[in-house]
Design an enzyme around this catalytic site. Structure first.
Site, PDB file in Angstrom:
ATOM      1  N   HIS A 423     -23.291 -12.745   5.261  1.00 18.08           N
ATOM      2  CA  HIS A 423     -23.155 -14.200   5.214  1.00 18.08           C
ATOM      3  C   HIS A 423     -22.506 -14.656   3.910  1.00 18.08           C
ATOM      4  O   HIS A 423     -21.594 -15.485   3.911  1.00 18.08           O
ATOM      5  CB  HIS A 423     -24.530 -14.855   5.371  1.00 18.08           C
ATOM      6  N   CYS A 754      11.065   5.801 -12.053  1.00 20.99           N
ATOM      7  CA  CYS A 754       9.818   5.034 -12.048  1.00 20.99           C
ATOM      8  C   CYS A 754       9.473   4.660 -13.486  1.00 20.99           C
ATOM      9  O   CYS A 754       9.318   5.533 -14.341  1.00 20.99           O
ATOM     10  CB  CYS A 754       8.680   5.828 -11.398  1.00 20.99           C
TER      11      CYS A 754
END
Length: 798
Positions: A423, A754
């Site tokens: 919840h 990279c």
């Protein structure tokens, strides 16, 4: 008002469909839709029936409730009664009402028919409320009304139906309708009566057909706990969590389970003998806490059902499931459209960076991706919510719908219990609040008035830091990214954060760092797992034993954790390539892993010491590299991620390359077999000088500009005194990069880089584009900036 002869009181699920929401509410209409259309596709849904909205209004009229309810509500509006007094008065009036005889007979008859159908006398049923508003088709009333489980017998069923009617006037439901401006007297209630799945002796949970935090729509997320599912929905338990990759589920030879996280599962809800309280909560056994609720086949079955349900409804779904402990059969007991991620703007999203962080005080599962600083308001009992301060960070054990009024006023929420489908998590998402659930200790370690940072920007792990961190927020718009001929890819390391970047139009992952997974998900030195019985460090041995609990084979622990961690990175860009660099720890970094000190020899300069390829063929580490290879093979062959490319770091010589490829082949990773590509990092001058020879052995190069600059210029990249000399744009470094790009092109090998250089220095990006590099791989937060720079360089080049 219709007369009793003008309507039906009861409709079986097999006669309902999604168009019947005005008659039976969304919950019951959905059950009917699945029973009618999905059973033939293998989705099992327990049978049942629903009372109609007409039956509700018939009950209201027969008991003269309309005027009384209206009067109570007028007193509330006039300030003559409190919300609590009003709700209690209306519920009492409803509970004193009697069912009209025709409605009661219809319910009894339908129940008897259901009992006959399933072959059980006084069958146990689930009785669920399903609110409906005929004139308000877009209204959502989820979670505001009651559910009653293990109801047996006709009288008990009628009583439960009456209590469902009364739950239309819980304080939270009245408050919600007032806030939304809904007319109370236009909202009706349908009761769903469904054959119970004996999950009290089995298990149950919730699943979503997308990642609840990022909205990544190619995974299904499943939560599971022992016993009846209310403990998961209410956030009373920390459930197991599983993730499956939906695109690969169609191939039943694959097992694309990305994540299996063991929850604490300290309690479960089971049947009770008390007719007034037909369920009770009890502690779980040690064996239940230590074991997973679902096996792999069950996870895959639920994942496939999730795909069937989502395809049928045409939208992401929120689904409740249960497993019968007596038969082992799985069932779907509810399904409704997901209402948060699916409605988000598909355009921009926010990226947060956190610096100057205080120590971590508590840790749980992150909900959302925000970072918030503020003051703690610790409330352990809903009776004390009146003392909540607006804008504070709510810290509590768990929440239910009664907490919603103060959740709306909170800056963030932290709970001891619950998973991503609890919840607290669901409401936090709906409200757009960051939350950390399932910490186990927040109410113990935090105190009222304490200044903290709630950090949900680090991936799956939600962190509570002491004090106020520095937060940098950036809004990213993937749709603004220009098209480029040069592929722009991502550098990723953290599997828990990989899905956050799925909206970026990246051309794949150019560098997936294995070291992060080993450090954070495995934590132990591979050789300490291989030679665990010979480990002399008692403390490390005890910690490793605790880490690997549940695994009979400690080597399997390494392989399983590594494969699953890397799978989430591969899934984020599938089917585009994901280049995984094999481990590239230095000796001092390896020594810092659990049990690592026993297997590492101190070095004066680990940067150019026993690292990368040299380890893979050495007897000192070869068994550890075998484990890495096993994980990659599982990732590609068993899980199905054939988009994974292997990359070898710090390979100093051609002979070393041959040795590594031979070891890989012995582990079933033969270059070229089943499309396997193997790259090499171009970061040692010998890689550049002998590029043609390396190109004969590898499918591609990835330029590691940091190490290449260090070794070309002879500059220690970690030296503050030499920082001014460390320049990857130095002419010598540029010559090296240009040379290897040309050599790769001549050999027909792929070539990429990279690093951050292209994002920090547009002229460096222009240089790479001019030389014709195939790809550039950068961190996600700089991706859009680099795309712009590369596009500009390509336009200039023509």
């Amino acid at each position: 008002m219709k007369s009793a002869g003008d309507f039906v009181h009861i409709i079986g699920f097999d006669a309902l469909g999604r168009d019947d929401v005005p008659r039976v509410g969304g919950k019951n209409a959905s059950l009917g839709e699945m029973v009618r259309h999905l059973g033939a596709k293998g989705v099992a849904v327990p049978p049942g029936f629903a009372t109609t909205s007409d039956a509700y209004w018939h009950f209201v009229a027969a008991n003269g409730l309309s005027d009384r309810i209206a009067g109570f509500l007028q007193d509330l509006e006039a300030g003559k009664a409190t919300l609590a007094e009003t709700g209690a008065a209306i519920r009492a009036a409803v509970l004193r009402g009697d069912f009209p005889e025709d409605t009661a007979q219809a319910i009894r008859a339908a129940y008897r028919e259901l009992c006959d159908r399933i072959g059980r006398v006084n069958a146990d049923v689930a009785v669920r409320s399903s609110a409906t508003a005929e004139d308000l088709p877009d209204a959502s009333f989820a979670g505001q009304q009651e559910t009653f489980l293990n109801i047996r017998g006709e009288d008990a069923l009628l009583s439960a139906c009456r209590r469902c009617f009364a739950s239309l006037f819980t304080d939270r439901a009245i408050s919600y309708r007032v806030a939304k401006g809904f007319d109370h007297m236009k909202v009706a209630l349908s009761v769903g009566v469904q054959a119970m799945v004996r999950a009290d002796t089995g298990g149950s949970g919730v699943m979503f057909t997308l990642d609840t935090e990022s909205g990544f729509d190619r995974v299904a997320v499943i939560d599971a706990a022992w016993g009846l599912g209310e403990t998961v929905v209410q956030g009373l338990v920390d459930p197991d969590e599983y993730q499956v990759f939906k695109p690969l589920l169609a191939d039943d030879t694959l097992v694309p389970i990305l994540e299996k996280r063991l929850g604490r599962k300290e309690i479960k809800m089971i049947y009770a003998r008390d007719e007034e309280r037909p369920t009770r909560t009890v502690p779980t056994s040690k064996a239940e806490r230590a074991g997973f609720v679902l096996c792999d086949d069950e996870i895959l079955t639920l994942g496939r059902w999730a795909c069937v349900i989502e395809d049928h409804y045409g939208c992401p779904m929120d689904i409740e499931w249960a497993r019968d402990g007596e038969t082992g059969a799985l069932f779907i007991v509810q399904a409704r459209p997901e209402t948060v991620q699916s409605r988000k703007d598909a355009g921009t999203f926010r990226s947060f960076r956190v610096s100057d962080k205080g120590p971590v005080l508590s840790k749980g599962l992150s909900v959302g991706d925000q970072v918030i600083t503020g003051r703690v308001c610790l409330i352990e009992d809903v009776a004390d919510i009146a003392r909540f301060e607006d804008g504070a960070i709510l810290v509590t054990r768990n929440t239910d719908p009664d907490w919603v009024p103060i959740m709306k006023r909170a800056a963030a929420i932290v709970t001891d219990r619950g998973g991503r489908t609890s919840h607290a998590a669901i409401v936090s998402r709906e409200l757009g609040l960051p939350a950390i659930v399932g910490t186990s200790d927040a109410t113990h370690v935090l105190h009222d008035g304490q200044e903290i940072t709630v950090n949900c920007a680090e991936g799956d792990a939600g962190l509570v830091h002491a004090g106020h961190a520095t937060i940098t927020e950036e809004e990213l718009d993937p749709s603004s990214a220009p098209e480029t001929r040069t592929r722009v890819m991502l550098n990723l390391a953290n599997p828990g954060a990989a899905f956050r970047w799925w909206r970026l139009p990246a051309d794949g992952v150019g560098l997936a760092r294995m070291e992060f997974v080993v450090s954070n998900h495995i934590k132990a030195h591979p050789m300490a797992l291989v030679q665990f019985d010979r480990l002399e460090d008692a403390a490390a041995k005890a910690e490793i034993a605790e880490l690997t609990a549940g695994y009979d084979d400690k080597e399997e622990f390494f392989v399983d954790r590594l494969a699953r961690g890397l799978s989430r990175i591969a899934a984020a860009v599938h089917p585009k390539p994901c280049i995984v660099r094999m481990s590239d720890f230095k000796t001092n970094e390896y020594a810092g892993l659990l049990g690592g000190a026993a297997f590492e020899t101190p070095e004066e300069n680990p940067m150019i010491g026993f690292r990368g390829a040299s380890r893979y063929t050495s007897p000192r580490y070869r068994p550890g590299f075998d484990l890495e290879c096993r994980a990659i093979r599982r990732l590609r062959e068993e899980m199905g991620f054939r988009n994974v490319v292997v990359m070898i770091p710090f390979c100093r010589s051609v002979a070393e390359a041959d040795g590594v490829l031979k070891v890989m082949a012995e582990n079933g990773l033969e270059r070229g077999r089943d499309g396997l590509e193997v790259y090499v990092m171009a970061e040692v001058p010998s890689n550049i000088i002998l590029a043609p020879a390396f190109a004969e052995r590898f499918d591609g190069f990835s330029i590691g500009s940091n190490d290449l600059t260090q070794l070309t210029l002879g500059v220690d990249r970690d030296s503050e005194g030499l920082a001014a000399l460390f320049d990857e744009q130095d002419e010598a470094v540029r010559w090296m990069i240009g040379h290897v790009i040309r050599a790769a092109q001549l050999a027909g090998a792929k070539i990429g880089l990279c690093g951050q250089g292209p994002s920090d220095h547009p002229e460096f990006a222009a240089f790479l584009v001019e030389r014709g590099i195939d790809s550039i791989s950068v961190t996600p937060d700089s991706f859009l900036r680099v795309k712009e720079v590369v596009a500009a360089a390509e336009r200039e080049r023509g």
